[in-house]
Design a protein around this motif. Structure first.
Motif, PDB file in Angstrom:
ATOM      1  N   THR A 174       0.776  -1.221   0.133  1.00  0.00           N
ATOM      2  CA  THR A 174       0.411   0.267   0.088  1.00  0.00           C
ATOM      3  C   THR A 174       0.862   0.973   0.046  1.00  0.00           C
ATOM      4  O   THR A 174       1.431   0.782   1.416  1.00  0.00           O
ATOM      5  CB  THR A 174      -0.635  -0.379   0.770  1.00  0.00           C
ATOM      6  OG1 THR A 174      -2.005  -1.632   0.865  1.00  0.00           O
ATOM      7  CG2 THR A 174      -2.323   1.491   1.070  1.00  0.00           C
ATOM      8  N   GLU A 175       0.801   2.455  -0.739  1.00  0.00           N
ATOM      9  CA  GLU A 175       1.680   3.349  -0.862  1.00  0.00           C
ATOM     10  C   GLU A 175       0.832   4.534   0.554  1.00  0.00           C
ATOM     11  O   GLU A 175      -0.633   4.736   0.963  1.00  0.00           O
ATOM     12  CB  GLU A 175       1.109   3.844  -2.017  1.00  0.00           C
ATOM     13  CG  GLU A 175       1.680   5.326  -2.319  1.00  0.00           C
ATOM     14  CD  GLU A 175       1.404   5.887  -3.836  1.00  0.00           C
ATOM     15  OE1 GLU A 175       2.350   7.187  -3.738  1.00  0.00           O
ATOM     16  OE2 GLU A 175       0.418   5.604  -4.280  1.00  0.00           O
ATOM     17  N   LEU A 176       1.798   4.853   1.094  1.00  0.00           N
ATOM     18  CA  LEU A 176       2.148   5.634   2.371  1.00  0.00           C
ATOM     19  C   LEU A 176       1.976   6.807   1.967  1.00  0.00           C
ATOM     20  O   LEU A 176       3.149   7.289   1.003  1.00  0.00           O
ATOM     21  CB  LEU A 176       2.939   4.590   3.569  1.00  0.00           C
ATOM     22  CG  LEU A 176       2.273   3.406   3.773  1.00  0.00           C
ATOM     23  CD1 LEU A 176       2.755   2.798   4.756  1.00  0.00           C
ATOM     24  CD2 LEU A 176       0.494   3.258   4.098  1.00  0.00           C
ATOM     25  N   THR A 177       1.837   7.434   3.367  1.00  0.00           N
ATOM     26  CA  THR A 177       2.795   8.552   3.504  1.00  0.00           C
ATOM     27  C   THR A 177       3.091   9.130   4.661  1.00  0.00           C
ATOM     28  O   THR A 177       2.461   8.434   5.862  1.00  0.00           O
ATOM     29  CB  THR A 177       1.685   9.905   3.161  1.00  0.00           C
ATOM     30  OG1 THR A 177       2.144  10.875   3.257  1.00  0.00           O
ATOM     31  CG2 THR A 177       0.474  10.002   3.958  1.00  0.00           C
ATOM     32  N   PHE A 178       4.243   9.682   5.844  1.00  0.00           N
ATOM     33  CA  PHE A 178       4.677  10.209   6.869  1.00  0.00           C
ATOM     34  C   PHE A 178       4.830  11.482   7.088  1.00  0.00           C
ATOM     35  O   PHE A 178       5.251  12.201   6.164  1.00  0.00           O
ATOM     36  CB  PHE A 178       5.929   9.068   6.466  1.00  0.00           C
ATOM     37  CG  PHE A 178       5.796   7.670   5.879  1.00  0.00           C
ATOM     38  CD1 PHE A 178       5.902   6.899   6.865  1.00  0.00           C
ATOM     39  CD2 PHE A 178       6.257   6.877   4.557  1.00  0.00           C
ATOM     40  CE1 PHE A 178       5.929   5.395   6.643  1.00  0.00           C
ATOM     41  CE2 PHE A 178       6.330   6.004   4.657  1.00  0.00           C
ATOM     42  CZ  PHE A 178       5.725   4.952   4.838  1.00  0.00           C
ATOM     43  N   ALA A 179       4.608  11.066   8.796  1.00  0.00           N
ATOM     44  CA  ALA A 179       5.141  12.453   8.945  1.00  0.00           C
ATOM     45  C   ALA A 179       6.440  11.999   9.840  1.00  0.00           C
ATOM     46  O   ALA A 179       6.050  11.055  10.780  1.00  0.00           O
ATOM     47  CB  ALA A 179       4.179  13.155  10.057  1.00  0.00           C
ATOM     48  N   THR A 180       7.670  12.253  10.281  1.00  0.00           N
ATOM     49  CA  THR A 180       8.319  11.746  10.429  1.00  0.00           C
ATOM     50  C   THR A 180       8.933  12.967  12.073  1.00  0.00           C
ATOM     51  O   THR A 180       9.553  13.930  11.544  1.00  0.00           O
ATOM     52  CB  THR A 180       9.656  11.476   9.710  1.00  0.00           C
ATOM     53  OG1 THR A 180       9.381  10.405   9.249  1.00  0.00           O
ATOM     54  CG2 THR A 180      10.525  10.791  11.089  1.00  0.00           C
ATOM     55  N   GLY A 181       9.514  12.347  12.629  1.00  0.00           N
ATOM     56  CA  GLY A 181      10.366  13.425  14.969  1.00  0.00           C
ATOM     57  C   GLY A 181      11.452  12.510  14.939  1.00  0.00           C
ATOM     58  O   GLY A 181      11.872  11.708  13.887  1.00  0.00           O
ATOM     59  N   ASP A 182      12.098  13.148  16.215  1.00  0.00           N
ATOM     60  CA  ASP A 182      12.916  12.516  16.714  1.00  0.00           C
ATOM     61  C   ASP A 182      12.762  11.342  16.873  1.00  0.00           C
ATOM     62  O   ASP A 182      13.661  10.748  16.959  1.00  0.00           O
ATOM     63  CB  ASP A 182      13.162  13.778  17.435  1.00  0.00           C
ATOM     64  CG  ASP A 182      14.404  14.854  17.312  1.00  0.00           C
ATOM     65  OD1 ASP A 182      13.899  14.816  16.023  1.00  0.00           O
ATOM     66  OD2 ASP A 182      13.851  16.331  17.536  1.00  0.00           O
ATOM     67  N   LYS A 190      -1.822   6.771   1.695  1.00  0.00           N
ATOM     68  CA  LYS A 190      -1.521   8.303   0.652  1.00  0.00           C
ATOM     69  C   LYS A 190      -2.978   8.899   1.001  1.00  0.00           C
ATOM     70  O   LYS A 190      -3.067  10.116   0.628  1.00  0.00           O
ATOM     71  CB  LYS A 190      -0.625   7.329  -0.049  1.00  0.00           C
ATOM     72  CG  LYS A 190      -0.252   9.239  -0.619  1.00  0.00           C
ATOM     73  CD  LYS A 190       0.601   9.355  -1.895  1.00  0.00           C
ATOM     74  CE  LYS A 190       1.271  10.145  -2.749  1.00  0.00           C
ATOM     75  NZ  LYS A 190       2.344  10.151  -3.214  1.00  0.00           N
ATOM     76  N   ASP A 191      -3.779   8.193   0.221  1.00  0.00           N
ATOM     77  CA  ASP A 191      -5.188   8.928  -0.295  1.00  0.00           C
ATOM     78  C   ASP A 191      -6.075   8.690   0.543  1.00  0.00           C
ATOM     79  O   ASP A 191      -7.715   8.976   0.056  1.00  0.00           O
ATOM     80  CB  ASP A 191      -6.044   8.013  -1.488  1.00  0.00           C
ATOM     81  CG  ASP A 191      -4.630   8.522  -2.559  1.00  0.00           C
ATOM     82  OD1 ASP A 191      -4.239   9.561  -2.657  1.00  0.00           O
ATOM     83  OD2 ASP A 191      -4.278   8.044  -3.182  1.00  0.00           O
ATOM     84  N   ALA A 192      -6.364   8.563   1.673  1.00  0.00           N
ATOM     85  CA  ALA A 192      -7.460   7.990   2.825  1.00  0.00           C
ATOM     86  C   ALA A 192      -7.721   9.796   3.445  1.00  0.00           C
ATOM     87  O   ALA A 192      -6.912  10.266   3.943  1.00  0.00           O
ATOM     88  CB  ALA A 192      -6.481   6.756   4.086  1.00  0.00           C
ATOM     89  N   THR A 193      -8.807   9.108   3.404  1.00  0.00           N
ATOM     90  CA  THR A 193     -10.002  10.173   4.107  1.00  0.00           C
ATOM     91  C   THR A 193      -9.614  10.281   5.916  1.00  0.00           C
ATOM     92  O   THR A 193      -9.970   9.640   6.152  1.00  0.00           O
ATOM     93  CB  THR A 193     -11.118  10.548   3.443  1.00  0.00           C
ATOM     94  OG1 THR A 193     -11.036  10.485   1.997  1.00  0.00           O
ATOM     95  CG2 THR A 193     -12.272  11.646   4.113  1.00  0.00           C
ATOM     96  N   GLY A 194      -9.518  11.649   5.703  1.00  0.00           N
ATOM     97  CA  GLY A 194      -9.623  11.426   7.730  1.00  0.00           C
ATOM     98  C   GLY A 194      -7.886  11.675   8.493  1.00  0.00           C
ATOM     99  O   GLY A 194      -8.512  10.910   9.373  1.00  0.00           O
ATOM    100  N   THR A 195      -7.269  11.362   7.779  1.00  0.00           N
ATOM    101  CA  THR A 195      -5.611   9.887   8.342  1.00  0.00           C
ATOM    102  C   THR A 195      -4.290  11.081   7.970  1.00  0.00           C
ATOM    103  O   THR A 195      -4.390  11.638   7.199  1.00  0.00           O
ATOM    104  CB  THR A 195      -5.633   9.086   8.385  1.00  0.00           C
ATOM    105  OG1 THR A 195      -5.776   8.985   6.252  1.00  0.00           O
ATOM    106  CG2 THR A 195      -6.277   7.730   8.012  1.00  0.00           C
ATOM    107  N   ASN A 196      -4.144  11.920   8.770  1.00  0.00           N
ATOM    108  CA  ASN A 196      -3.077  13.051   8.618  1.00  0.00           C
ATOM    109  C   ASN A 196      -2.619  12.648   9.701  1.00  0.00           C
ATOM    110  O   ASN A 196      -2.066  13.194  10.678  1.00  0.00           O
ATOM    111  CB  ASN A 196      -3.872  14.711   9.098  1.00  0.00           C
ATOM    112  CG  ASN A 196      -3.049  15.463   8.998  1.00  0.00           C
ATOM    113  OD1 ASN A 196      -1.897  15.775   8.488  1.00  0.00           O
ATOM    114  ND2 ASN A 196      -2.953  16.303   9.053  1.00  0.00           N
ATOM    115  N   PRO A 197      -0.789  12.319   9.099  1.00  0.00           N
ATOM    116  CA  PRO A 197       0.262  11.920  10.061  1.00  0.00           C
ATOM    117  C   PRO A 197       0.806  13.295  10.983  1.00  0.00           C
ATOM    118  O   PRO A 197       1.096  13.319  11.639  1.00  0.00           O
ATOM    119  CB  PRO A 197       1.387  11.658   8.801  1.00  0.00           C
ATOM    120  CG  PRO A 197       0.040  10.417   8.297  1.00  0.00           C
ATOM    121  CD  PRO A 197      -0.936  11.316   7.582  1.00  0.00           C
TER     122      PRO A 197
END
Length: 410
Positions: A174-182, A190-197
């Protein structure tokens, strides 16, 4: 026929002719056998060489992945596969892949060589070593039927058919999108509604710093990984249970993902306590699998979620009161867990109160030592209480009974 002396000549000796025939056949068969052995050895040699070449290609591909070289990752891949392999590369990089251990099996010759490959991957800086159990946890394994063009010392991947399902953390297909911290990585489809990393990352970072205080291994967890499941993915993972808000998918002793029901009506990206609870499981259970003592495992996760907060602020206090009233609770801390959804919150609350009492009475170092003995090593509380707390278990429970009763007074 007679000889010149008039004596009858002996008849021809058939035995000699059969021996000669057998000799010829033996020579022929021996030649065929020698040829067959030589051909088998040649084939086996070709297979071994092809397997080495494929393995070397997988090693190079893994090295490119770990150094962030997408061109190197795709250098031995047929252009027709570049879309699928680029997606996999992006997911593996997003998950901070820290290990790549490949093997090739069932290598077969043909117009194109075929092989079944398995690659163990490790995430978020967790250690990745080759052991007899390396390829057992299928959640951490890329398994695929593949085809290759092998020429000289080079193998080019021409077919890549992954085997098995994606799992609750669908990083394989599945194509994913990411937010990365320390300290945390938050992923979502990537295209799902209501999921904001990005919206979940600040709370995840704060929760990770709290969970780190309770890590029981050295090194501790790498980055904590969160997956924001949409409605379909959550249903596939847990069925119709929308009362649960999250769970930890521990795919191996080294890898665990916090799966969040991100599209539930009450899903809150700022819910640090929810994330502390799930990260608490990861921090305290890293390096283990198949733990069964829910009262202490869930109680410890709730303890971490409410670290430094007064008991009166605990949101399930009323559930604990109802549990005590319904069961006539008399002080037993290590309660047998119930799987009934209607009883779930009461048991979570009682687990929290038990662990909170142990922490306040004996101090966190002894609490964590007790947790190690019971949750990680499987020791009964009666044994662990003496070694970790220095107090008989029945006395521990007698000490906690009035404290918990006082906390539950309206």
């Amino acid at each position: 026929m007679t000889d010149p002396a008039g004596t009858a000549a002996p008849p021809p000796r058939r035995t000699d002719r059969w021996l000669a025939l057998f000799g010829v056949l033996a020579l022929l068969c021996g030649g065929v056998f020698v040829f067959s052995v030589a051909r088998s050895r040649a084939t086996a040699g070709r297979v071994q060489q092809a397997e080495r070449t494929i393995r070397a290609t997988l090693d190079r591909q893994g090295a490119a992945l770990l150094r962030g070289d997408r061109s190197g990752w795709l250098s031995d891949v047929d252009p027709a596969l570049s879309g699928d392999l680029t997606r996999l590369y992006a997911n593996l990089r997003g998950l901070q892949t820290s290990g790549w251990l490949p093997r090739a099996r069932k290598v077969r010759p043909g117009p194109r060589w075929t092989a079944e490959i398995q690659v163990r991957v490790c995430f978020a800086a967790s250690p990745c070593t080759r052991t007899p159990e390396t390829y057992v946890p299928t959640g951490d394994i890329i398994s695929a039927r593949t085809e290759w063009i092998v020429t000289g010392g080079r193998a080019v991947l021409t077919a890549f058919d992954q085997i098995g399902t994606d799992g609750s953390m669908p990083w394989k297909q599945t194509e994913l999108t990411f937010a990365t911290g320390d300290r945390a990585v938050v992923a979502a489809p990537k295209d799902a509604t209501g999921t904001n990393p990005q919206a979940w990352l600040p709370a995840a970072e704060r929760a990770a710093r709290v969970a780190d205080r309770y890590a029981l291994t050295r090194p501790g967890p790498g980055r904590y990984v969160v997956f924001l499941a949409d409605e379909r993915q959550w249903r596939d993972a847990v069925g119709e249970d929308r009362e649960a808000a999250a769970f930890v998918d521990r795919t191996s002793e080294q890898t665990a993902f916090a799966i969040i029901d991100a599209t539930a009506l009450d899903a809150d990206p700022t819910d640090e306590r929810l994330l502390r609870h799930e990260f608490g499981h990861i921090a305290t259970l890293l390096g283990t699998l198949d733990n069964r003592d829910e009262w202490i495992i869930e109680g410890m996760a709730e303890y971490i979620a409410y670290a430094d907060a007064p008991v009166k602020s605990y949101e399930l206090v009323d559930d604990a009161r109802r549990h005590v009233a319904a069961t006539g609770w008399t002080g037993k801390l290590d309660l047998e867990w119930s799987t009934e959804p209607t009883e779930r919150f009461g048991y979570y609350a009682m687990g929290f109160l038990a662990i909170r009492c142990l922490g306040e009475t004996y101090g966190e170092p002894k609490l964590l030592a007790f947790f190690k003995e019971v949750a990680r090593k499987g020791e009964p509380p009666a044994t662990a209480a003496m070694s970790a707390l220095g107090t008989p278990w029945n006395q521990v429970q007698s000490t906690c009974l009035p404290k918990i009763q006082a906390w539950l007074k309206p």
